[in-house]
Design a protein around this motif. Structure first.
Motif, PDB file in Angstrom:
ATOM      1  N   LYS A  30      21.282  22.954  54.231  1.00 34.68           N
ATOM      2  CA  LYS A  30      22.108  21.872  53.696  1.00 34.68           C
ATOM      3  C   LYS A  30      21.671  20.498  54.198  1.00 34.68           C
ATOM      4  O   LYS A  30      22.093  19.477  53.673  1.00 34.68           O
ATOM      5  N   CYS A  31      20.888  20.480  55.283  1.00 31.94           N
ATOM      6  CA  CYS A  31      20.560  19.193  55.914  1.00 31.94           C
ATOM      7  C   CYS A  31      19.464  18.461  55.164  1.00 31.94           C
ATOM      8  O   CYS A  31      18.521  19.078  54.697  1.00 31.94           O
ATOM      9  N   PRO A  32      19.554  17.144  55.124  1.00 33.55           N
ATOM     10  CA  PRO A  32      18.424  16.367  54.598  1.00 33.55           C
ATOM     11  C   PRO A  32      17.249  16.480  55.573  1.00 33.55           C
ATOM     12  O   PRO A  32      17.452  16.834  56.737  1.00 33.55           O
ATOM     13  N   PRO A  33      16.020  16.182  55.102  1.00 33.38           N
ATOM     14  CA  PRO A  33      14.878  16.249  56.032  1.00 33.38           C
ATOM     15  C   PRO A  33      15.036  15.245  57.178  1.00 33.38           C
ATOM     16  O   PRO A  33      15.719  14.235  57.021  1.00 33.38           O
ATOM     17  N   VAL A  34      14.403  15.533  58.297  1.00 34.62           N
ATOM     18  CA  VAL A  34      14.505  14.630  59.454  1.00 34.62           C
ATOM     19  C   VAL A  34      13.787  13.321  59.126  1.00 34.62           C
ATOM     20  O   VAL A  34      12.671  13.334  58.607  1.00 34.62           O
ATOM     21  N   GLU A  35      14.450  12.216  59.438  1.00 37.81           N
ATOM     22  CA  GLU A  35      13.849  10.903  59.157  1.00 37.81           C
ATOM     23  C   GLU A  35      12.746  10.580  60.153  1.00 37.81           C
ATOM     24  O   GLU A  35      12.745  11.109  61.266  1.00 37.81           O
ATOM     25  N   ASP A  36      11.894   9.675  59.764  1.00 41.33           N
ATOM     26  CA  ASP A  36      10.864   9.176  60.691  1.00 41.33           C
ATOM     27  C   ASP A  36      11.540   8.584  61.925  1.00 41.33           C
ATOM     28  O   ASP A  36      12.552   7.893  61.787  1.00 41.33           O
ATOM     29  N   GLY A  37      10.968   8.814  63.062  1.00 43.25           N
ATOM     30  CA  GLY A  37      11.525   8.245  64.302  1.00 43.25           C
ATOM     31  C   GLY A  37      12.690   9.047  64.852  1.00 43.25           C
ATOM     32  O   GLY A  37      13.276   8.676  65.863  1.00 43.25           O
ATOM     33  N   TYR A  38      13.035  10.115  64.156  1.00 43.69           N
ATOM     34  CA  TYR A  38      14.148  10.963  64.611  1.00 43.69           C
ATOM     35  C   TYR A  38      13.632  12.344  64.993  1.00 43.69           C
ATOM     36  O   TYR A  38      12.589  12.794  64.531  1.00 43.69           O
ATOM     37  N   ARG A  39      14.394  13.022  65.847  1.00 44.30           N
ATOM     38  CA  ARG A  39      14.055  14.384  66.215  1.00 44.30           C
ATOM     39  C   ARG A  39      15.297  15.248  66.000  1.00 44.30           C
ATOM     40  O   ARG A  39      16.417  14.805  66.222  1.00 44.30           O
ATOM     41  N   ARG A  40      15.086  16.482  65.558  1.00 46.70           N
ATOM     42  CA  ARG A  40      16.222  17.364  65.255  1.00 46.70           C
ATOM     43  C   ARG A  40      16.470  18.343  66.403  1.00 46.70           C
ATOM     44  O   ARG A  40      15.547  18.983  66.884  1.00 46.70           O
ATOM     45  N   TRP A  41      17.743  18.426  66.824  1.00 49.61           N
ATOM     46  CA  TRP A  41      18.153  19.358  67.881  1.00 49.61           C
ATOM     47  C   TRP A  41      19.098  20.394  67.284  1.00 49.61           C
ATOM     48  O   TRP A  41      19.916  20.067  66.424  1.00 49.61           O
ATOM     49  N   PHE A  42      18.983  21.642  67.779  1.00 50.91           N
ATOM     50  CA  PHE A  42      19.870  22.711  67.285  1.00 50.91           C
ATOM     51  C   PHE A  42      20.691  23.251  68.456  1.00 50.91           C
ATOM     52  O   PHE A  42      20.125  23.620  69.491  1.00 50.91           O
ATOM     53  N   TRP A  43      21.987  23.312  68.249  1.00 50.30           N
ATOM     54  CA  TRP A  43      22.877  23.833  69.299  1.00 50.30           C
ATOM     55  C   TRP A  43      23.827  24.848  68.695  1.00 50.30           C
ATOM     56  O   TRP A  43      24.167  24.760  67.518  1.00 50.30           O
ATOM     57  N   LYS A  44      24.256  25.819  69.511  1.00 51.96           N
ATOM     58  CA  LYS A  44      25.250  26.783  69.001  1.00 51.96           C
ATOM     59  C   LYS A  44      26.166  27.226  70.132  1.00 51.96           C
ATOM     60  O   LYS A  44      25.751  27.301  71.293  1.00 51.96           O
ATOM     61  N   GLN A  45      27.395  27.472  69.783  1.00 52.46           N
ATOM     62  CA  GLN A  45      28.353  28.023  70.747  1.00 52.46           C
ATOM     63  C   GLN A  45      28.920  29.300  70.129  1.00 52.46           C
ATOM     64  O   GLN A  45      29.871  29.264  69.345  1.00 52.46           O
ATOM     65  N   PRO A  46      28.341  30.452  70.470  1.00 52.80           N
ATOM     66  CA  PRO A  46      28.789  31.689  69.827  1.00 52.80           C
ATOM     67  C   PRO A  46      30.153  32.185  70.298  1.00 52.80           C
ATOM     68  O   PRO A  46      30.801  32.965  69.601  1.00 52.80           O
ATOM     69  N   VAL A  47      30.590  31.731  71.479  1.00 55.59           N
ATOM     70  CA  VAL A  47      31.905  32.172  71.978  1.00 55.59           C
ATOM     71  C   VAL A  47      32.969  31.284  71.330  1.00 55.59           C
ATOM     72  O   VAL A  47      32.876  30.055  71.422  1.00 55.59           O
ATOM     73  N   PRO A  48      33.975  31.886  70.683  1.00 58.21           N
ATOM     74  CA  PRO A  48      35.013  31.029  70.083  1.00 58.21           C
ATOM     75  C   PRO A  48      35.690  30.160  71.153  1.00 58.21           C
ATOM     76  O   PRO A  48      36.149  30.678  72.172  1.00 58.21           O
TER      77      PRO A  48
END
Ligand SMILES: CC/C=C\C/C=C\C[C@@H](O)/C=C/C=C/C=C\[C@@H](O)CCCC(=O)O
Ligand code: ZN
Length: 659
Positions: free
Chosen positions: A194-212
């Protein structure tokens, strides 16, 4: 005499699961998972993006309702990928604006997506300019969601009972590190699509919290950060110039974690325990954000003397984050249990055992009395009950040491009443029983009854509902504090003391000495019985004025201010403008307000107004209220604006008369 029985209203409060500070309908239609997409926009000081919820319709609800706050704007909403109308509720000054979307009839589950942006005035976030950072080169963002500020970060069901897992894609400037209260992920396939592509000068980070987890535990920090490993599962982050100091200060983290696992009888479920030592304006000592505790740099004393806060935040990994207060009325179950566990961890890892526990409890009781005194003086004594009546109250206004210190003393009393061995089994059973869910005071009480019997020597009704100090004192062995108390007595009586230097004294002992001189608790006003002359002699002997330890510095400032020492004003003002931890900042601004020193109050107000931007929005709000300053939406004291306007008018009139 038999103990008094709770009134029907008190009984209802003990059992309450109805979170009054949310306008969401999480009990009927609950978000079970959130996928967050954020773009961190330092230029405009906003987060833009979206959140997509997996929603379970539990009782045929016609709408899915979330909370929003402080200018958060929903641009579009989708239900199962079809654009939906958003119905906004009437704005509530404390609880914000509800946002409802229609749910598909007769469907148990669906997805709801909100595309939105936060506002620069977001109450959860502080956006620091480069000048406000240690490195001076890059801006800095951090958040604080407890108790009800998560709704300013994302439209959410902002109630502790509404636990959900989450994941997040965060686009941040290339130079920045973006950390969240979760585990770092390689990629997140669903959300990524669903995300747009990462813009120039930006970096993409992925985080998750599996515990409710509850929404108040969602946190992010984006800054120029560097890390050092403490152990295989623990790492400390901070701005590069601070990181080695932080590594040294928090090097006991793994030891604390192991002690906590042993006492609770349960492995640490969150996998990683990292810390981020934040910018000085972080408003609390620490915040138990899962996987990534946030701490204040005021803990960096250089000698690990204030690292007990880390033991506290670690303890929350079980009591608070796993077993969570069902509503904010039951906050004492988060903080009371956590203070108890923190003391157990410190007693064990220091090797000082029960003596340290009792010494710490004695300090706590002084602090509690200060808090009770302050709340009573401002006409809010009812909030000093352990299970307080907080309907319609801003949790930030209700926050005090009461749930921490009265709450933990009750837990210690229970332990001492039934014996340590039986209690150790009880603790483990309590966490097993309630982990991953929430707990009310009534459930806690029923569990005590079930596991430990009636415990009829404890007057539960008094403990839960009576405002004020401890209803029943604990017998404490105060031998660790004797030296300090006796030295303070000598100074108070004779203007001199046995010790010519405090070389070799621990910070806790120095604190006990200053408290015995009348430095008071964390909340109350100072009421020093020490003359300025004696304070000067104490300073000549022990050099408190140049002591950089935050706990000592704050107490010393209070003593100077209440004795009318002019240098106390500048010392206190320096301290409240170099860090924004409310534990220090609020009592000191109040002490300045009430000090007999000439112009202390006026200088305090003008300093606060000039430095308003330095503080996190929560701290800004609380100090403004303590000082009676109206900063208005623009952050400018409205009284100064009015006074300024009046001066202009007078000037114009005078000019007219002259002409
Ligand atoms: C009965 C009170 C009802 C609700 C209060 C709940 C939250 C209050 C809110 O203002 C947030 C508090 C966050 C606290 C975070 C950390 C504290 O443990 C820090 C304590 C003080 C310090 O060490 O600086
Ligand atoms: Zn806590």
């Amino acid at each position: 005499m038999p103990f008094q029985q709770p009134t029907p209203a008190q009984l209802a409060r003990e059992a309450s699961t109805d979170e009054k500070s949310t306008q969401s309908n999480w009990r009927d239609a609950q978000a079970t998972h959130a996928s967050i997409e954020w773009r961190v926009d330092f230029d405009n000081e906003v987060l833009t993006g979206a959140v997509t919820y997996d929603v379970t319709n539990k009782s045929n609800a016609s709408t899915f309702v979330v909370d929003t706050h402080s200018g958060l704007t929903i641009h579009r909403a989708y239900v199962d990928n079809v654009e939906a109308e958003v119905l906004l509720g009437k704005p509530h000054a404390i609880f914000g604006v509800s946002a409802a979307v229609p749910l598909p009839p007769a469907k148990k589950t669906c997805q709801v997506r909100f595309e939105y942006s936060t506002a620069p005035e977001c109450s959860a976030a502080q956006w620091l300019s480069p000048a406000q950072t240690a490195g001076k080169k890059r801006p800095y963002l951090f958040t604080q969601s407890q108790a009800i500020h998560a709704r300013a970060l994302l439209p959410c069901q902002d109630a502790p009972g509404a636990k959900m897992s989450w994941d997040a894609v965060v686009d941040a400037p290339q130079w920045a590190t973006a950390l969240m209260s979760g585990l770092q992920a390689e990629s997140l396939p669903f959300i990524h699509k669903k995300c747009p592509p990462v813009e120039d000068g930006y970096r993409r980070w992925f985080w998750k919290q599996p515990v409710p987890t509850s929404s108040y535990l969602i946190a992010i920090v984006v800054a120029d950060l560097e890390a050092r490993d403490i152990s295989e599962r623990c790492r400390v982050w901070s701005e590069p110039s601070v990181v080695d100091k932080a590594l040294h200060e928090f090097s006991e983290t793994e030891q604390f974690l192991r002690a906590a696992e042993d006492i609770t009888g349960q492995d640490y479920v969150w996998k990683r325990y990292d810390l981020v030592c934040l910018a000085p304006s972080f408003p609390y000592g620490g915040m138990e954000n899962p996987c990534l505790t946030f701490v204040t740099p005021t803990l960096l004393a250089g000698d690990r003397s204030l690292a007990g806060v880390v033991a506290h935040e670690i303890a929350h990994s079980w009591t608070g984050n796993l077993v969570t207060n069902a509503t904010w009325e039951h906050f004492w179950l988060n903080e009371g249990w956590t203070r108890w566990l923190e003391r157990k961890i410190k007693a064990r890892t220091s090797g000082k055992g029960r003596l340290l526990e009792d010494f710490d409890l004695a300090t706590s009781q002084r602090n509690l009395s200060g808090a009770v005194k302050h709340f009573t003086e401002i006409g809010q004594g009812a909030l000093t009950a352990l299970v307080p009546p907080i309907e319609g109250v801003d949790p930030d206004d209700a926050f005090s040491l009461v749930p921490y210190e009265k709450g933990s003393t009750l837990i210690h009393l229970l332990e001492r009443t039934v014996g340590e061995e039986k209690f150790s089994t009880f603790v483990k059973a309590y966490i097993r029983e309630f982990r991953f869910t929430t707990v009310t005071t009534a459930q806690f009480r029923a569990f005590v009854q079930r596991e430990l019997g009636a415990v009829s020597t404890i007057d539960w009704c008094q403990w839960f509902h009576a405002p004020g100090d401890l209803p029943q004192a604990l017998a404490l062995n105060e031998s660790l504090g004797e030296k300090a108390v006796s030295l303070a007595r000598q100074w108070l009586k004779n203007g001199c003391g046995d010790f010519t230097t405090l070389e070799g004294w621990t910070t806790d002992e120095k604190v006990a000495f200053l408290d015995a001189l009348g430095a008071g608790g964390d909340d109350g006003r100072t009421q020093s019985a020490v003359s300025l002359q004696v304070l000067d002699a104490i300073d000549d002997a022990y050099s408190f004025t140049t002591d950089a330890n935050a706990e000592i510095r704050s107490r010393w400032c209070k003593l100077l201010l209440s004795a009318g020492a002019a240098r106390g004003v500048s010392l206190a003002l320096d301290f409240v403008t170099c860090q924004g931890r409310m534990k220090f900042v609020r009592p000191l601004y109040r002490a300045l307000r009430d000090s007999p020193c000439a112009n202390a109050k006026e200088t305090a107000i003008s300093t606060f107004v000039e430095n308003a931007d330095f503080y996190h929005p929560i701290c800004r709000k609380m100090v403004a209220s303590d000082l009676g300053v109206d900063l208005g939406a623009s952050g400018v004291d409205l009284r100064l604006v009015v006074a300024g306007a009046a001066l202009v008018v007078v000037g114009l009139l005078l000019a007219r008369r002259r002409n």
